[in-house]
Write an enzyme that holds these catalytic residues in place. Structure first.
Site, PDB file in Angstrom:
ATOM      1  N   LYS A   1       0.871  -1.243   0.034  1.00 53.00           N
ATOM      2  CA  LYS A   1      -0.142  -0.145   0.034  1.00 53.00           C
ATOM      3  C   LYS A   1       0.788   1.273  -0.044  1.00 53.00           C
ATOM      4  CE  LYS A   1      -4.252  -1.999   1.106  1.00 53.00           C
ATOM      5  NZ  LYS A   1      -5.226  -2.332   2.061  1.00 53.00           N
TER       6      LYS A   1
ATOM      7  N   ARG B   1      -3.572 -10.380   4.676  1.00 56.52           N
ATOM      8  CA  ARG B   1      -3.734 -10.367   3.308  1.00 56.52           C
ATOM      9  C   ARG B   1      -2.542  -9.588   2.371  1.00 56.52           C
ATOM     10  NH1 ARG B   1      -5.783  -7.169  -0.793  1.00 56.52           N
ATOM     11  NH2 ARG B   1      -7.308  -7.852  -2.274  1.00 56.52           N
TER      12      ARG B   1
END
Ligand code: HH2
Length: 267
Positions: free
Chosen positions: A197, A237
């Site tokens: 991210k 994840r």
């Protein structure tokens, strides 16, 4: 949980797994590398992403879910649409990974497990909603309320997820990670998604100020996922299953008292 984006536009791997055969092979490879769950998604939820029509999302995900489930791989469906979640469960998915935290009725009706993630608004506009007085307390109370509602509706297996990067600034993301124990202490299993991210790119940018691209965020991904697991997260994840799985196994390694690892006496 390994990420399988069957999309043309996901922020870090858009287009790589759009072909169903390539997607199934990648899902199988992640399972072989140590993923306990393969998370199949057909719609990007990156900041600013446009919604995908239901028919198109179904066309992308259903054959891939079906093929992986047939190989006894545990599959989750990453979708915000009731019809897509329902079709994926019918095709063999056993978990609904729901970034909108609104699909508990589908989980209750189908018997699937459910992931409730925090997101303050739709992806198209969510970064305009990155405003909190106390991000940890607000995210926690939202998730606990959703989990209690889902349990009352009959959902037995569920996880809560703080939604790292979803309507959050880098400072909000770091606060949520630093105080992950507050979510863990609710007693509800926690799932965390930091993989590749953008806040990791910004933190890695250093003095030049230039943000590292998704392909240069592996170290940040490994560090934050290992941190999350050692703080009590139940599931992480990730796109890069092998390095994360190795790091977590090392971080959790407890040599037996009588053993010695690579010549280092056990303590
Ligand atoms: N993050 C993404 C998508 N789904 N689901 C959960 N539960 N938690 C997350 O943090 C999460 C998620 C975004 O990552 P990715 O799927 O790689 O990107 P895109 O949304 O662009 O497809």
């Amino acid at each position: 949980m390994g990420v399988l984006n069957v999309t043309p536009d996901s922020f870090s791997d858009g287009g790589r797994w759009l072909d169903p055969e390539a997607a199934v092979a990648h899902g199988r490879a992640m399972a072989a590398e140590g993923a306990d769950i393969v998370d199949v998604g057909g719609e990007s939820t990156r900041p600013g992403a446009r919604p995908v029509p239901e028919e198109e999302e179904l066309r992308r995900v259903v054959p891939v879910v079906e093929a992986l489930a047939r190989e006894n791989i545990v599959v989750s469906i990453d979708s915000r649409k009731p019809a897509v979640a329902r079709a994926a469960v019918a095709a063999g998915a056993s978990i609904i990974n729901d970034v909108s935290a609104s699909l508990w009725p589908v989980a209750a009706e189908t018997g699937a497990a459910w992931v409730a993630m925090h997101m303050p608004a739709d992806p198209e506009v969510m970064q305009q909603h990155a405003r909190y007085v106390d991000v940890v307390a607000e995210v926690k109370s939202y998730l606990v309320e959703r989990a209690e509602t889902a349990r009352r509706a009959g959902v037995e297996n569920l996880w809560i997820d703080p939604g790292i990067g979803f309507g959050k600034t880098p400072a909000h993301n770091l606060s949520l990670l630093r105080h992950l124990d507050e979510l863990v202490d609710t007693g509800i299993p926690v799932l965390v998604g930091t993989s590749r991210k953008s806040f990791l790119g910004r933190l890695a940018a250093g003095e030049t100020g230039e943000s590292a691209g998704p392909e240069d965020r592996l170290e940040g991904t490994v560090a934050t996922t290992t941190w999350a697991v050692t703080r009590g997260a139940d599931v992480v994840r990730v796109h890069d299953v092998r390095p994360v799985s190795q790091a977590i196994h090392l971080a959790e390694a407890r040599p037996r008292p009588e053993s010695d690892v690579a010549g280092v006496p056990a303590r």
